[in-house]
Structure formats: C-alpha cells, structure tokens
Motif scaffolding. Sequence first.
Motif, PDB file in Angstrom:
ATOM      1  N   PHE A  20       0.798  -1.220   0.000  1.00 38.21           N
ATOM      2  CA  PHE A  20       0.000   0.000   0.000  1.00 38.21           C
ATOM      3  C   PHE A  20       0.837   1.278   0.000  1.00 38.21           C
ATOM      4  CE2 PHE A  20      -2.461  -3.311   2.131  1.00 38.21           C
ATOM      5  CZ  PHE A  20      -3.656  -3.267   1.435  1.00 38.21           C
ATOM      6  N   LEU A  21       2.111   1.171   0.353  1.00 31.89           N
ATOM      7  CA  LEU A  21       2.968   2.346   0.473  1.00 31.89           C
ATOM      8  C   LEU A  21       3.859   2.514  -0.742  1.00 31.89           C
ATOM      9  CD1 LEU A  21       4.120   2.030   4.181  1.00 31.89           C
ATOM     10  CD2 LEU A  21       2.610   3.788   3.252  1.00 31.89           C
ATOM     11  N   SER A  22       4.028   3.757  -1.173  1.00 23.27           N
ATOM     12  CA  SER A  22       4.924   4.041  -2.290  1.00 23.27           C
ATOM     13  C   SER A  22       5.336   5.500  -2.261  1.00 23.27           C
ATOM     14  CB  SER A  22       4.260   3.714  -3.632  1.00 23.27           C
ATOM     15  OG  SER A  22       3.107   4.501  -3.818  1.00 23.27           O
ATOM     16  N   SER A  23       6.363   5.826  -2.977  1.00 24.76           N
ATOM     17  CA  SER A  23       6.809   7.203  -3.091  1.00 24.76           C
ATOM     18  C   SER A  23       5.782   8.031  -3.861  1.00 24.76           C
ATOM     19  CB  SER A  23       8.161   7.257  -3.814  1.00 24.76           C
ATOM     20  OG  SER A  23       9.135   6.525  -3.109  1.00 24.76           O
ATOM     21  N   ILE A  24       5.794   9.313  -3.625  1.00 28.63           N
ATOM     22  CA  ILE A  24       4.884  10.223  -4.333  1.00 28.63           C
ATOM     23  C   ILE A  24       5.490  10.568  -5.691  1.00 28.63           C
ATOM     24  CG2 ILE A  24       3.806  12.513  -4.275  1.00 28.63           C
ATOM     25  CD1 ILE A  24       3.826  12.248  -1.195  1.00 28.63           C
ATOM     26  N   THR A  25       4.685  10.462  -6.739  1.00 25.93           N
ATOM     27  CA  THR A  25       5.127  10.757  -8.095  1.00 25.93           C
ATOM     28  C   THR A  25       4.174  11.770  -8.734  1.00 25.93           C
ATOM     29  OG1 THR A  25       3.790   9.036  -9.160  1.00 25.93           O
ATOM     30  CG2 THR A  25       5.937   8.370  -8.274  1.00 25.93           C
ATOM     31  N   PRO A  26       4.564  12.405  -9.833  1.00 22.24           N
ATOM     32  CA  PRO A  26       3.661  13.350 -10.502  1.00 22.24           C
ATOM     33  C   PRO A  26       2.319  12.743 -10.901  1.00 22.24           C
ATOM     34  CG  PRO A  26       5.895  13.643 -11.306  1.00 22.24           C
ATOM     35  CD  PRO A  26       5.924  12.420 -10.433  1.00 22.24           C
ATOM     36  N   GLU A  27       2.315  11.445 -11.183  1.00 16.21           N
ATOM     37  CA  GLU A  27       1.068  10.782 -11.584  1.00 16.21           C
ATOM     38  C   GLU A  27       0.048  10.726 -10.446  1.00 16.21           C
ATOM     39  OE1 GLU A  27       4.156   9.569 -12.204  1.00 16.21           O
ATOM     40  OE2 GLU A  27       4.101  10.205 -14.320  1.00 16.21           O
ATOM     41  N   ASP A  28       0.512  10.923  -9.222  1.00 18.33           N
ATOM     42  CA  ASP A  28      -0.406  10.885  -8.078  1.00 18.33           C
ATOM     43  C   ASP A  28      -1.380  12.060  -8.077  1.00 18.33           C
ATOM     44  OD1 ASP A  28       0.673   8.533  -7.129  1.00 18.33           O
ATOM     45  OD2 ASP A  28       2.180   9.568  -5.919  1.00 18.33           O
ATOM     46  N   LYS A  29      -1.122  13.040  -8.909  1.00 15.61           N
ATOM     47  CA  LYS A  29      -2.076  14.135  -9.067  1.00 15.61           C
ATOM     48  C   LYS A  29      -3.435  13.594  -9.487  1.00 15.61           C
ATOM     49  CE  LYS A  29      -2.837  18.400 -11.725  1.00 15.61           C
ATOM     50  NZ  LYS A  29      -2.249  19.338 -12.716  1.00 15.61           N
ATOM     51  N   TYR A  30      -3.442  12.541 -10.282  1.00 19.18           N
ATOM     52  CA  TYR A  30      -4.697  11.969 -10.766  1.00 19.18           C
ATOM     53  C   TYR A  30      -5.347  11.081  -9.711  1.00 19.18           C
ATOM     54  CZ  TYR A  30      -2.596  13.885 -14.899  1.00 19.18           C
ATOM     55  OH  TYR A  30      -2.007  14.760 -15.775  1.00 19.18           O
ATOM     56  N   LEU A  31      -4.526  10.432  -8.863  1.00 18.96           N
ATOM     57  CA  LEU A  31      -5.077   9.710  -7.719  1.00 18.96           C
ATOM     58  C   LEU A  31      -5.767  10.680  -6.773  1.00 18.96           C
ATOM     59  CD1 LEU A  31      -2.492   7.050  -6.446  1.00 18.96           C
ATOM     60  CD2 LEU A  31      -4.675   6.671  -7.598  1.00 18.96           C
ATOM     61  N   LEU A  32      -5.145  11.847  -6.567  1.00 19.51           N
ATOM     62  CA  LEU A  32      -5.732  12.873  -5.708  1.00 19.51           C
ATOM     63  C   LEU A  32      -7.069  13.337  -6.259  1.00 19.51           C
ATOM     64  CD1 LEU A  32      -5.578  14.974  -3.400  1.00 19.51           C
ATOM     65  CD2 LEU A  32      -4.302  16.451  -4.982  1.00 19.51           C
ATOM     66  N   LYS A  33      -7.114  13.606  -7.547  1.00 20.79           N
ATOM     67  CA  LYS A  33      -8.350  14.051  -8.185  1.00 20.79           C
ATOM     68  C   LYS A  33      -9.457  13.014  -8.018  1.00 20.79           C
ATOM     69  CE  LYS A  33      -9.942  16.134 -12.521  1.00 20.79           C
ATOM     70  NZ  LYS A  33      -9.505  16.543 -13.884  1.00 20.79           N
ATOM     71  N   GLN A  34      -9.094  11.746  -8.164  1.00 19.68           N
ATOM     72  CA  GLN A  34     -10.040  10.644  -7.996  1.00 19.68           C
ATOM     73  C   GLN A  34     -10.555  10.575  -6.562  1.00 19.68           C
ATOM     74  OE1 GLN A  34      -9.013   6.698  -9.802  1.00 19.68           O
ATOM     75  NE2 GLN A  34      -8.967   6.025  -7.676  1.00 19.68           N
ATOM     76  N   ALA A  35      -9.655  10.750  -5.606  1.00 16.42           N
ATOM     77  CA  ALA A  35     -10.038  10.693  -4.195  1.00 16.42           C
ATOM     78  C   ALA A  35     -10.959  11.848  -3.814  1.00 16.42           C
ATOM     79  CB  ALA A  35      -8.787  10.713  -3.318  1.00 16.42           C
ATOM     80  N   ILE A  36     -10.663  13.037  -4.322  1.00 17.91           N
ATOM     81  CA  ILE A  36     -11.533  14.186  -4.042  1.00 17.91           C
ATOM     82  C   ILE A  36     -12.928  13.936  -4.579  1.00 17.91           C
ATOM     83  CG2 ILE A  36     -11.951  16.632  -4.568  1.00 17.91           C
ATOM     84  CD1 ILE A  36      -8.871  16.944  -4.674  1.00 17.91           C
ATOM     85  N   SER A  37     -13.011  13.419  -5.805  1.00 20.33           N
ATOM     86  CA  SER A  37     -14.313  13.151  -6.417  1.00 20.33           C
ATOM     87  C   SER A  37     -15.134  12.160  -5.595  1.00 20.33           C
ATOM     88  CB  SER A  37     -14.098  12.609  -7.833  1.00 20.33           C
ATOM     89  OG  SER A  37     -15.325  12.302  -8.447  1.00 20.33           O
ATOM     90  N   LYS A  38     -14.450  11.192  -4.986  1.00 23.12           N
ATOM     91  CA  LYS A  38     -15.161  10.162  -4.225  1.00 23.12           C
ATOM     92  C   LYS A  38     -15.459  10.588  -2.799  1.00 23.12           C
ATOM     93  CE  LYS A  38     -15.068   5.299  -2.911  1.00 23.12           C
ATOM     94  NZ  LYS A  38     -14.450   3.966  -3.174  1.00 23.12           N
TER      95      LYS A  38
END
Length: 325
Positions: A20-38
């Motif tokens: 479940f753990l990983s380094s933060i990458t630029p692609e995580d911007k889209y994970l953030l957007k997904q989490a906000i939407s949910k």
Amino acid sequence: MLQNSHYLLDKNHASSLTAFLSSITPEDKYLLKQAISKFRPGSKNYEDSWGYIIQATRYRGFKWYDRQTDSLIFWGRKSDKDSRIVIPSFFANLDQLTYVINKVQKTLQTSNTILKNINIEDIDKFCSYGFRPYKEEETWTKEARFDDQTYPNSIVDLEKLLQLQGKDYHHLRKALRKDSYALIRKYKESDKDSVLRVFALRDGNSLNSSTSAYLKGMFYASHEMYPSASMEKFVVIDKISREVIGFTAFSEINSTNAAFVALIFKPGIKLASVWGIYQTLVIAYKKGFKTINFGGSEIEGTYVFVKRTFKPIEYIQKTHLVYDP
C-alpha cells in the motif's frame, strides 16, 4: 511499489505495508483528483490541491493507497531536521486512518504523528479515535503554533471580486488604476533561475549567494518544487527592465475551486504585487473557477492583507491534532 532504496524498506517488519505504500510521483495528481471526487466532491479545502500536497510532503514524502477503496493518505516529515511524521491530507475513514497510522508508527518507530488541516468542529470526533490537541507546550514553531493553519483559510468569490463593485473594493480599484509597470505571462522553463532568485531574495539572500545558501531559506525550500510542478504558473515582469519580479501559481481542487499556492514577489514590490495577484485571479476565473482558496497563514499580516484587499466570502479555521503510539 516502493523502490528498494526507499527508507521504509530499511525496516525489517515493513513488508506488510509495502503493498500500500509508495513514493509520491507526478502521476499521483490523478489519484488525488479521484479521491476528491469520491470522498469530498465540491471541496474548497486548500489541502486538497496538488500544489499543497507536493509542498507539504517535500521532506521524504510517501503515500498510502488502497486500490479497493480508493483511500489515500499523504505523509511527510516535519522538516529535514525533525523526523516526526506529518499527514497533511487524507481520504479515508477514521477506522482506516488510525489503523494505518499505528502500523506506520510501529514500522518507523516514531514518537507520534501530526495530523494537519482538521476542521475545528471535527476535533471531538477525532479525539474519540485517540487523537489529541497540542499540549500547552507544543507548537509547530514558536512563531506559528499551527503552521499555516494558525490563521484561517480565506476563500474568495472570483466573479464578485472581478466586478469590483461597492465600497469594499475601493482600495483595490484605486491600486489597479495606477500603472504597475508590470506584465504577466505564463511561466516558461527558461524563467526558472530568475524565479528561484526571487525566492532567495525573499529569504534575504543576495543574488550572489551560493545555492547552498538558497536552500537554507524558508521561501526557497517551501517553493522550489513549484516551477517544475503540474499546475497553472505565471511570472510577473517589470515593463521596463523585463526582469522577473514575481511568481504566482494556482492549483486545481476540482472543476470549480482552486488553491492559490504561490504569490511571491521581490522585496519592496508593492503595487505590482497586488496587480499581479489580481491578474492571476482574473486568469483563474477565465479558466472556469468560481472560488479560490488563499490558504491559511502563519502570520497575521498575510491574513489581514488578503482580508482587506481581496474580501474573502468565507473563512475555514483548521488546526492540528496528534496521534501518540
């Protein structure tokens, strides 16, 4: 997955977390957007912007992400010299949050975890899960007990601001009528050195200072990631000398709300700074955003400047809580 060099894997009993753990990458911007939407559709929270996340996790940041639930927790350290864990933003229920914190604290053998950006009205709910407020002697720093949550987030209605109607905007109208001798345009990669010099000057370092001196300053260290980040970035330029005198940036929270994550100008730049901030707000409005969150602030002066100049329509008071092992 984490890279083998990541410090979490240096602990013998970290293996149960690595799924479940990983380094933060630029692609995580889209994970953030997904989490906000949910989890928080319609959010106006400053901490829900990508610009804030990359700043708040700049010290050995990492993330916890559960693909089954889309739960997402961002982690960082308090500073390069203080290894206490900080969670600046999270998208998970409290049962899940406390479970993961316990696991990470045990793995890293940390003294406690600081949870930032908690709404004042939610304190009792968090305390029922084992969190606590700061003790009397605890602070983020001596100057700002709750860091940039010491003074409330200020949210501006962009349409109302751009209309500039009524006595509330008298001083802003007056400032904008004057010639600022400035231009604003989108940031280009070739602007990077000039922008970093502005950050250094705000820290009191001269243009001849070494790079190592730059890195010691608060403005430089807390904003150096922005020129390379994926968000809306601009430079304010002196009309005559064509010198970069300011850098502004806003970061999307969702399709209607944004966060104003950078408004940094050379020392002594007053009229052009107000003009540059206002022009950035105009651009945000034209891109479809309805509100912009200036964030909270460490000092009263910044809070008062935004309040008097841009007339926020809403304030959100945030605080810090602590989770002990």
